[in-house]
Design a protein around this motif. Structure first.
Motif, short mmCIF file in Angstrom:
data_model
loop_
_atom_site.label_atom_id
_atom_site.label_comp_id
_atom_site.label_asym_id
_atom_site.label_seq_id
_atom_site.Cartn_x
_atom_site.Cartn_y
_atom_site.Cartn_z
N TYR A 1 69.77 30.74 54.65
CA TYR A 1 69.57 29.84 53.53
C TYR A 1 68.58 28.73 53.92
CZ TYR A 1 70.91 26.36 49.99
OH TYR A 1 70.91 25.42 48.99
N MET B 1 66.45 22.23 48.10
CA MET B 1 67.01 23.53 48.48
C MET B 1 67.63 24.25 47.28
SD MET B 1 68.53 23.45 52.32
CE MET B 1 69.44 21.94 52.53
N ASN B 2 67.17 23.94 46.07
CA ASN B 2 67.78 24.56 44.89
C ASN B 2 66.85 25.52 44.15
OD1 ASN B 2 69.95 22.83 45.43
ND2 ASN B 2 68.88 21.19 44.36
N ILE C 1 75.08 20.95 53.16
CA ILE C 1 74.76 19.90 52.20
C ILE C 1 74.04 20.53 51.02
CG2 ILE C 1 73.54 17.73 51.82
CD1 ILE C 1 73.86 17.06 54.72
N GLY C 2 73.13 21.47 51.32
CA GLY C 2 72.42 22.16 50.25
C GLY C 2 73.30 23.17 49.52
N ILE C 3 74.05 23.96 50.31
CA ILE C 3 74.84 25.04 49.71
C ILE C 3 75.91 24.50 48.77
CG2 ILE C 3 76.49 26.88 50.24
CD1 ILE C 3 74.89 27.41 52.79
N TYR D 1 73.57 21.15 42.71
CA TYR D 1 72.67 22.17 42.15
C TYR D 1 72.51 23.33 43.12
CZ TYR D 1 71.82 18.16 39.24
OH TYR D 1 72.01 17.09 38.42
N GLY D 2 73.40 23.45 44.07
CA GLY D 2 73.30 24.49 45.09
C GLY D 2 73.79 25.84 44.59
N PRO D 3 73.70 26.85 45.43
CA PRO D 3 74.04 28.23 45.04
C PRO D 3 75.50 28.42 44.63
CG PRO D 3 73.63 28.08 47.40
CD PRO D 3 73.19 26.79 46.81
#
Lengths: 266, 267
Positions: free
Chosen positions: A25, A37-38, B110-112, B116-118
């Motif tokens: 990811y 990262m979106n 933090i992103g995941i 607005y993450g996956p």
């Protein structure tokens, strides 16, 4: 042996997917031209370029590697000598005491090690920075080296040493011509582990690093606290590539040394 | 070997005195000092106030949850790995992620887990509203389990791998079903691996501070977070040392609890 059932395979696949998902990811979004990262906008290498253009980051990277190599080297020397010393001890009680003390730093929480080293350095007046980080990394790597070298020493046949003695070898010869070559796989493994521990350490370094000196972990921490930055993603892409290269290299060295060893026995 | 081999021990013993014994002594010494450097037992009195006791309890609770989930996921994985064809290779693939810097893996989440993450995108696909996952207990436990899983798998894998498979055949021949075989034969024989796994998970889980800061957003305070706070933010080294003394005590207790019976010598 029975073959794995479909359920088992799915489960294993699931675990592997979870373990690798965050890493891929990160790497995936390191090529994102958008700043987050979106949403993946388009492919770009600008974040990688940013890493190489940032001289501060390069210096931090070099510092990290330098601390790892130096601390690994020093810890390997102290640890190997220590292991040889421990094995040669006749007093069982003394030996066990040393072994227990050896394990203290391995099981201690990083935070406690970091805090206690901070007190220690402040008390003896070591300036926080490169020196304190290097010394701490040596300190927590020594016991790992000892644990990697000890099994090799224990499996060594003492009659080898007696034979060398009988043939007129001096103490020094015995050490450099008999003991060290025999335990070298353990020494290499110890050095390698010390390297990885040093490269990976965050908590201890965080405590003993002053202003102006930083390692990669500490830098990533402060960057991550500030929010998402795709520069970190680019760093992780590079770190992953290097790690895989090291693993492949290590695998082949291992394979070769094994085939050399078995070849020698013929 | 003979007496002449004392020389190599000198730097090593010097290291032990300076970096093992002295730091522990200093922590204990600082734990009885107040902010001005005078002797006091106030720090200990403070530790037994509800604020700190609650924090200690919650730290234990989280560490327990993290260890439990890590074990629940790691044991079957280790078991299935020993059954694969190229098991050393698969084990290697489990270990590789543990070599990627801890901070990077934590940062990935933090992103995941972001708004607005996956994960939230997936939730929306199923028609639910996006949820705040980051900065919750769940995200903290999940990320910690993620970090510790390889370290739990390795010792369990090793002890499963050493086990003599004929014991399982014998148990099956004698009429035990799969569950009984697991409960009465496999698990007891691999308990040492489980204990080492618990050791390398529970103690660090008590003292995590980086994950709590980045993922739990100060919602979760562990003993580690408190020590970091006292040392680097409040600059109250005395109180920090007192918490560290208790953390060391808990560590010793955990070690005693998970001590292995076989082959004495190493605690």
């Amino acid at each position: 042996m029975k073959k794995l059932s479909a359920m088992s395979k799915v489960y294993l696949l699931f675990v592997f997917a979870i373990l690798y998902a965050p890493i891929f990811y990160l790497i995936f979004y390191s090529f994102n031209s958008g700043g987050n990262m979106n949403n993946f906008e388009s492919f770009t290498l600008e974040h990688y370029a940013a890493v190489f253009e940032d001289s501060r980051l390069i210096i931090i990277l070099l510092n990290t590697v330098l601390v790892a190599l130096l601390s690994g080297l020093i810890a390997t020397i102290i640890g190997t000598l220590g292991a040889i010393g421990i094995v040669s001890l006749k007093d069982k009680k003394m030996r066990n005491t040393l072994l227990s003390l050896n394990n203290v730093l391995i099981v201690s929480p990083d935070v406690v090690i970091g805090a206690s080293f901070l007190i220690l350095f402040t008390m003896i007046g070591v300036k926080l920075g490169f020196a304190s980080v290097l010394v701490s990394h040596v300190a927590f790597s020594v016991p790992i080296v000892v644990l990697m070298v000890l099994p090799k020493l224990f499996e060594m046949n003492t009659s080898l040493i007696d034979a060398a003695r009988d043939l007129g070898a001096t103490k020094r010869d015995v050490l450099t011509r008999v003991i060290l070559p025999y335990i070298s796989p353990g020494i290499f493994a110890g050095f390698f582990m010390a390297l990885t521990y040093s490269l990976d350490d965050f908590a201890v370094t965080f405590f003993v690093t002053g202003n102006g000196f930083s390692t990669l972990s500490v830098e990533i921490y402060s960057m991550a606290r500030a929010g998402i930055s795709l520069t970190i993603n680019a760093i992780s892409g590079l770190v992953f590539a290097v790690t895989v290269l090291i693993v492949i290299g290590y695998y082949f060295i291992n394979k070769r040394s094994k085939s050399v060893a078995t070849g020698g026995q013929r | 070997m003979n007496k002449a081999a004392k020389g190599p021990l000198i730097p090593y013993v010097f290291w032990i005195i300076l970096f093992v014994i002295a730091p522990i002594a200093l922590i204990v010494y600082y734990s009885v000092l107040d902010l001005n450097g005078n002797f006091t037992l106030a720090n200990y009195a403070k530790f037994f106030t509800p604020v700190y006791l609650k924090m200690t309890l919650s730290s234990f609770w989280y560490a327990f949850l993290i260890t439990l989930f890590t074990l629940l996921f790691a044991y079957p994985t280790a078991y299935l790995l020993t059954k694969t064809k190229h098991k050393q290779l698969w084990l290697m693939l489990i270990i590789i992620p543990s070599w990627i810097n801890l901070l990077l893996k934590t940062y990935a989440f933090i992103g995941i887990f972001g708004l607005y993450g996956p994960i939230n995108a997936l939730i929306e696909v199923f028609g639910f509203d996006p949820k705040q996952i980051l900065f919750t207990d769940f995200s903290f436990v999940f990320v910690s389990v993620y970090i510790f899983i390889p370290f739990m798998i390795i010792p369990i894998f090793n002890s499963l791998d050493k086990m003599n498979p004929s014991l399982i055949y014998a148990s099956r021949d004698l009429g035990a079903n799969a569950w009984t075989t697991f409960r009465r034969v496999i698990f007891p024989l691999t308990i040492d691996g489980v204990k080492s796994g618990i050791q390398v998970t529970f103690i660090p889980a008590l003292s995590l501070f980086m994950i709590t800061r980045l993922i739990a957003g100060n919602q979760v305070i562990t003993l580690g977070t408190a020590i970091e706070q006292q040392f680097l933010v409040s600059q109250n080294w005395g109180m920090g040392s007192t918490i560290a003394v208790f953390l060391i005590l808990f560590m010793v207790l955990t070690m005693l609890f998970t001590r292995q019976k076989s082959k004495g010598g190493r605690v």
